[in-house]
Design a protein around this motif. Structure first.
Motif, PDB file in Angstrom:
ATOM      1  N   ALA A 404       1.018  -1.209  -0.162  1.00 36.59           N
ATOM      2  CA  ALA A 404       0.017  -0.018  -0.114  1.00 36.59           C
ATOM      3  C   ALA A 404       0.909   1.230  -0.138  1.00 36.59           C
ATOM      4  O   ALA A 404       0.563   2.265  -0.630  1.00 36.59           O
ATOM      5  CB  ALA A 404      -1.068  -0.083   1.192  1.00 36.59           C
ATOM      6  N   PHE A 431      -8.164   3.763  -6.189  1.00 38.87           N
ATOM      7  CA  PHE A 431      -7.873   3.213  -4.771  1.00 38.87           C
ATOM      8  C   PHE A 431      -8.266   1.978  -4.826  1.00 38.87           C
ATOM      9  O   PHE A 431      -8.018   1.009  -4.371  1.00 38.87           O
ATOM     10  CB  PHE A 431      -8.231   4.139  -3.625  1.00 38.87           C
ATOM     11  CG  PHE A 431      -8.390   3.495  -2.443  1.00 38.87           C
ATOM     12  CD1 PHE A 431      -7.227   3.366  -1.693  1.00 38.87           C
ATOM     13  CD2 PHE A 431      -9.469   2.897  -1.917  1.00 38.87           C
ATOM     14  CE1 PHE A 431      -7.120   2.977  -0.439  1.00 38.87           C
ATOM     15  CE2 PHE A 431      -9.483   2.383  -0.590  1.00 38.87           C
ATOM     16  CZ  PHE A 431      -8.349   2.340   0.035  1.00 38.87           C
ATOM     17  N   TYR A 434      -6.514  -0.447  -7.187  1.00 33.81           N
ATOM     18  CA  TYR A 434      -5.232  -1.069  -6.772  1.00 33.81           C
ATOM     19  C   TYR A 434      -5.238  -1.785  -5.448  1.00 33.81           C
ATOM     20  O   TYR A 434      -4.541  -2.822  -5.135  1.00 33.81           O
ATOM     21  CB  TYR A 434      -4.194   0.189  -6.586  1.00 33.81           C
ATOM     22  CG  TYR A 434      -3.884   1.158  -7.617  1.00 33.81           C
ATOM     23  CD1 TYR A 434      -3.531   0.400  -8.867  1.00 33.81           C
ATOM     24  CD2 TYR A 434      -4.078   2.334  -7.666  1.00 33.81           C
ATOM     25  CE1 TYR A 434      -3.201   1.167 -10.027  1.00 33.81           C
ATOM     26  CE2 TYR A 434      -3.704   3.149  -9.050  1.00 33.81           C
ATOM     27  CZ  TYR A 434      -3.436   2.513 -10.178  1.00 33.81           C
ATOM     28  OH  TYR A 434      -3.180   3.026 -11.229  1.00 33.81           O
ATOM     29  N   PHE A 435      -6.191  -1.401  -4.462  1.00 32.17           N
ATOM     30  CA  PHE A 435      -6.376  -1.873  -3.273  1.00 32.17           C
ATOM     31  C   PHE A 435      -6.750  -3.838  -3.275  1.00 32.17           C
ATOM     32  O   PHE A 435      -6.159  -4.441  -2.847  1.00 32.17           O
ATOM     33  CB  PHE A 435      -7.355  -1.382  -2.262  1.00 32.17           C
ATOM     34  CG  PHE A 435      -7.505  -2.145  -1.133  1.00 32.17           C
ATOM     35  CD1 PHE A 435      -6.593  -1.918  -0.051  1.00 32.17           C
ATOM     36  CD2 PHE A 435      -8.598  -2.966  -0.688  1.00 32.17           C
ATOM     37  CE1 PHE A 435      -6.742  -2.577   1.110  1.00 32.17           C
ATOM     38  CE2 PHE A 435      -8.949  -3.476   0.366  1.00 32.17           C
ATOM     39  CZ  PHE A 435      -7.894  -3.352   1.373  1.00 32.17           C
ATOM     40  N   ASN A 439      -4.000  -7.198  -2.973  1.00 35.74           N
ATOM     41  CA  ASN A 439      -4.348  -8.146  -2.327  1.00 35.74           C
ATOM     42  C   ASN A 439      -4.275  -9.262  -2.677  1.00 35.74           C
ATOM     43  O   ASN A 439      -3.976 -10.510  -2.303  1.00 35.74           O
ATOM     44  CB  ASN A 439      -5.854  -7.722  -1.468  1.00 35.74           C
ATOM     45  CG  ASN A 439      -5.715  -6.878  -0.339  1.00 35.74           C
ATOM     46  OD1 ASN A 439      -5.591  -7.435   0.729  1.00 35.74           O
ATOM     47  ND2 ASN A 439      -6.129  -5.653  -0.625  1.00 35.74           N
TER      48      ASN A 439
END
Length: 945
Positions: A404, A431, A434-435, A439
């Protein structure tokens, strides 16, 4: 079950210990972290620099709106006037256009070589013969259908005339009064109509063409007037009985030209539906296949207005007569100010370059996990009490935080230097995208780590995957995404590969930022995700589902492969635990050899003791091994290997048990079973009452291990190692600090700043002492030490022995060693292990008495007197046995019951007067002699068997 005085560490205590260790490790690797973050920063900076150079090139006068000099003086231009009328086609888009030019409305007409003719695809008699393509005389086709064929044929006949009239005083206006079309591709704007600047002819559509039907008309281009060729194209109006027939025919007329452009051979089609004299209700199919495709999803203008005007004008003529006409004078753009030339490099190359930037994290996470596996640090932490839950929570959270921060720096820096890829697209969408992906990437790294055992191999394969994914995405997957004829279902299938899902998301961001920069609009917003041409929604859904599934599979595989659990471990609650049973001496086969276990009385006594303890459970014994066996299956034609053959052993608290044996005897295999590295083939062992087959997680909380090879983090100090393992043993606060300092002092690592030096700077002996200290931290109830004094100098070895002697007072210790001196000093009992079997067991004094009932007599003389020495020995002991002979030195074993020491001294004194004696000695049997005697006897028996 008796645990450490502090009790087992809780879930959050273990998690806190691992988190602190990871943060310290991260701090020590700050240089690596800086280099990691610099990679995307340097790439973004490089793109920004190239973007500046491109912008500077585009800002040059020859790339801007054209100008002309209206007044000169002395060869110098005094006044310049700029505008679209002085520009060429490339310069025109940048010009201010307060009064856009007027252009005649056009139809999209296929080139003569692509017009519909009779073929296997179009086996209709209405179409002309294919030979017209060679002469360029093929008509243009329009299809009609509806409920009233007569009415439809009247309208289609009213659309076109048989003449082409030109008013030289108003060229554009007179062209507009006719029906004209062009095969040229359209642009995003219509400030300059490509039909009049492409060099291609325009076509005048008529019901019938005469022989001399090609004319040239003057068209004003900038400040130059040049001829424009106008060719007559005959219109072929064809009636079809239903809209489905029209639809099929249009579909059959779709093709790809050899220039890879999309072509439809039919100009347009009209479905008049229920139209009649009182009602005009029409659906129009129009030809948009030549609209310009920039490769970023933007298409050019579609030449539709003329098609609508034609049917409307024809309907008026039907109602009011042939003199009535709906005039369509021109089409024009809205006025526009001067605009710069925009070319956003980050949007053009972003999908490829940025996929490499993000995929680099996969290599970082994977190599970190494989490093722990390769160096056995994961199992070392597990053996000191770290549970799977804390390990997964902290490791996953740790990599998520690192990823992150990495992505945050990437987006922030790219935004600060002005890359449109970041600034135009909604940050909240970025966001979420990408998040979810980082993961998924971390979960995939955990799953992939189970397939590798070597860091170098993992690094090479991961890097190949990173760059291969980017290249395949840029030069293969993107081509399929842009091809509208490629099935969307296969795109979804390809996106199941996480690398392509990442590339598709970045590609959509690049599309939106490119279009936004070109058109002066915003990039991607949440509402755009509902657009059928935008693949971001499906990518987010795919990645979210895969994240959950891959994480679950990764955890399952880790439990089965890394933790050694059964594939059905989750059904443990429904499985019956096997109970221990007595076992009689058995016959074992290895290839063609048969081994009958002929156990010594002391070994049998130990087995009977174990059976009695199993019948009457007691807490006095920390370790009970019940007929423990380990067999490795045969491979490549070799027979199976018996590493441990039915070992039974009971070890009470406060005892140090030494395991002696030659290399390959099975000592390490036994230790590996006891510490959970391998599963026993049969039999079992109980540690603190817990079964090693099913309860290793509980055993680890009260166990310490000093492995044969030092398992340390090179960048952590000795103190940090002990702090970490002390926290895993539930030591806290002042108790932790005190235990660490005492451990460092006990192994002589406290003074001189040694405790705060990184382990990679330790000598081999210092690392060994640290490993011993780690095994004893937190007062474990059971400790395994595999050759703990290897590589130590005499002073350090003696200090280490003192530590072990003090430590064994309240715990059980199993120690393997090749040092007989160490075994005799430290061990309360010894077991000699040969070919996987326990040959004897007892304290050092008992073993020497049992297997050493003789003195060892040694004498060194000249070679000429060797026979006299042998005669002398035979006189002392008729049953003496020569065990060593080289260059005048002979060694004999003399049975104790046949000699007296005084007789030996008297006989040697007499011998010295008869021949020269250089040296002589008489010693009792040593432990080393016992070891050699037992090992050689067992190996000789096995060889004969």
């Amino acid at each position: 079950m008796a645990n450490s005085p502090h009790g087992p560490a809780s879930f959050w205590t273990q998690a806190n210990a691992l988190l602190r260790k990871n943060l310290t490790f991260q701090k020590r690797n700050i240089g690596t972290n800086i280099r990691l973050i610099l990679f995307p920063l340097v790439l973004c900076l490089l793109l920004a620099i190239i973007q500046v150079l491109i912008d500077r090139e585009l800002d040059k006068p020859e790339n801007k709106c054209g100008c002309t000099c209206t007044r000169t003086q002395g060869g110098q231009c005094q006044e310049r006037v700029c505008g679209i009328e002085y520009s060429d086609v490339d310069q025109a888009p940048t010009c201010p256009i307060p009064n856009p030019p007027e252009w005649p409305p056009l139809l999209q007409v296929p080139a003569p070589q692509y017009r519909a003719v009779q073929t296997d695809v179009f086996p209709f008699s209405e179409f002309p013969n294919e030979s017209c393509r060679r002469t360029g005389s093929c008509p243009v086709t329009m299809l009609f259908t509806g409920n009233n064929q007569t009415f439809g044929e009247i309208l289609s006949g009213n659309m076109f005339t048989n003449t082409f009239s030109i008013n030289n005083s108003d060229i554009v206006g007179s062209v507009a009064s006719n029906v004209v079309g062009s095969e040229s591709a359209t642009e995003l704007t219509n400030f300059l109509e490509p039909a009049f600047f492409s060099g291609l002819p325009i076509y005048n559509l008529q019901n019938q063409c005469t022989q001399n039907s090609t004319i040239s008309i003057p068209i004003q281009r900038s400040n130059i007037t040049s001829p424009q060729e106008v060719r007559c194209a005959q219109v072929l109006n064809i009636w079809r009985n239903s809209s489905s027939e029209v639809n099929n025919e249009l579909y059959q007329g779709y093709r790809r030209a050899n220039t890879e452009r999309q072509i439809n051979e039919i100009v347009a089609a009209y479905d008049l539906l229920d139209s009649n004299r009182n009602n005009l209700n029409v659906s129009i199919w129009y030809n948009s296949t030549q609209a310009n495709d920039t490769g970023f999803g933007s298409i050019g203008l579609v030449r539709v207005p003329r098609s609508v005007n034609l049917v409307s004008s024809a309907f008026l003529q039907f109602l009011l007569g042939p003199g009535t006409k709906m005039i369509f004078e021109f089409v024009k753009e809205m006025p526009k100010p001067e605009t710069p030339i925009n070319f956003d490099l980050s949007s053009v190359l972003g999908a490829l370059f940025f996929s490499w930037v993000i995929l680099q994290l996969f290599t970082v996470v994977l190599t970190s996990l494989v490093y722990e596996k390769q160096e056995k640090l994961r199992i070392m932490m597990k053996m000191h009490g770290l549970g799977d839950g804390p390990y997964w929570i902290i490791s996953y959270g740790y990599f998520l935080a690192v990823s992150a921060i990495y992505m945050l720096c990437f987006v922030i820096f790219g935004s600060l230097i002005g890359l449109k890829f970041f600034t135009l697209n909604d940050y909240s969408i970025q966001f979420v995208f990408y998040f979810i992906y980082i993961n998924l990437q971390i979960s995939l790294a955990f799953l992939s780590a189970s397939m590798f055992s070597n860091v170098k191999t993992a690094t090479v394969i991961a890097n190949i995957g990173v760059f291969g994914t980017g290249l395949l995405g840029g030069f293969l997957f993107q081509y399929f995404v842009q091809d509208t004829s490629f099935p969307g279902a296969w795109i979804v299938v390809m996106e199941l590969y996480p690398g392509f899902a990442l590339y598709r998301g970045l590609y959509e961001f690049a599309q939106s930022s490119f279009n936004g920069d070109t058109l002066g609009t915003n990039g991607m917003r949440w509402g755009d995700l509902n657009d059928s041409t935008n693949g971001m929604k499906e990518v987010l859904i795919i990645m979210l589902v895969e994240w959950v599934m891959v994480l679950f599979v990764a955890y399952y595989v880790d439990q089965v492969l890394s933790s050694g659990k059964s594939p059905l471990f989750f059904l443990k609650g429904f499985q019956r635990k096997s109970s221990s049973s007595f076992r009689k001496p058995s016959i074992q086969r290895q290839g063609s050899k048969v081994f009958v276990q002929m156990e010594k009385p002391d070994v049998i006594q130990e087995r009977e003791k174990v059976e009695q303890l199993l019948l009457e459970p007691t807490t006095s014994h920390a370790i009970i091994c019940d007929d423990l066996k380990k067999v490795y299956p045969g491979r490549d034609g070799n027979p199976e290997k018996f590493a441990v053959r039915g070992l039974s052993l009971a070890l009470p608290r406060g005892e140090c048990f030494g395991m002696l044996g030659p290399n390959g005897a099975g000592k390490t295999s036994f230790i590996n079973m006891m510490i959970g590295l391998t599963k026993p083939t049969s039999g079992t062992a109980f540690v603190q009452g817990l079964d090693i087959r099913n309860d290793m997680d509980g055993i680890y909380t009260s166990m310490g291990v000093c492995p044969q090879h030092d398992l340390l983090w090179g960048t952590l100090t000795g103190r940090e190692h002990l702090l970490f393992y002390g926290r895993l043993k539930n030591l806290k606060g002042s108790a932790l600090t005190q235990a660490v300092e005492e451990s460092l002092k006990n192994v002589n690592l406290f003074h001189g700043g040694v405790a705060d030096k990184q382990a990679k700077k330790y000598s081999g002996g210092m690392k060994r002492r640290l490993s011993v200290a780690i095994s004893l931290i937190g007062d474990p109830s059971v400790v395994y030490m595999d050759e703990p004094s290897t590589g130590l100098d005499p002073a350090s070895r003696k200090s280490l022995w003192n530590v072990v002697r003090r430590a064994k007072q309240d715990r059980a210790i199993i120690l393997t060693t090749h040092s007989m001196e160490e075994a005799e000093i430290l061990c309360d009992r010894l077991g000699i292990f040969v070919d996987g079997s326990l040959q004897c067991i007892g304290n050092p004094t008992e073993l020497k008495a049992r297997y050493g009932g003789s003195f060892v007599f040694t004498m060194t003389t000249s070679s000429d007197n060797e026979s006299e020495v042998e005669k002398l020995v035979r006189q002392l002991s008729p049953n003496a046995k020569k065990v060593y002979h080289i260059s005048g030195t002979q060694k004999f074993e003399l049975p104790k019951d046949e000699i007296r020491i005084a007789d030996v001294f008297r006989t040697v004194g007499t011998a010295k007067s008869n021949f020269p004696v250089f040296a002589w000695g008489l010693v009792n049997t040593t432990l080393e002699d016992v070891f050699i005697k037992v090992a050689q006897g067992a190996q000789a028996f096995n060889t004969l068997s």
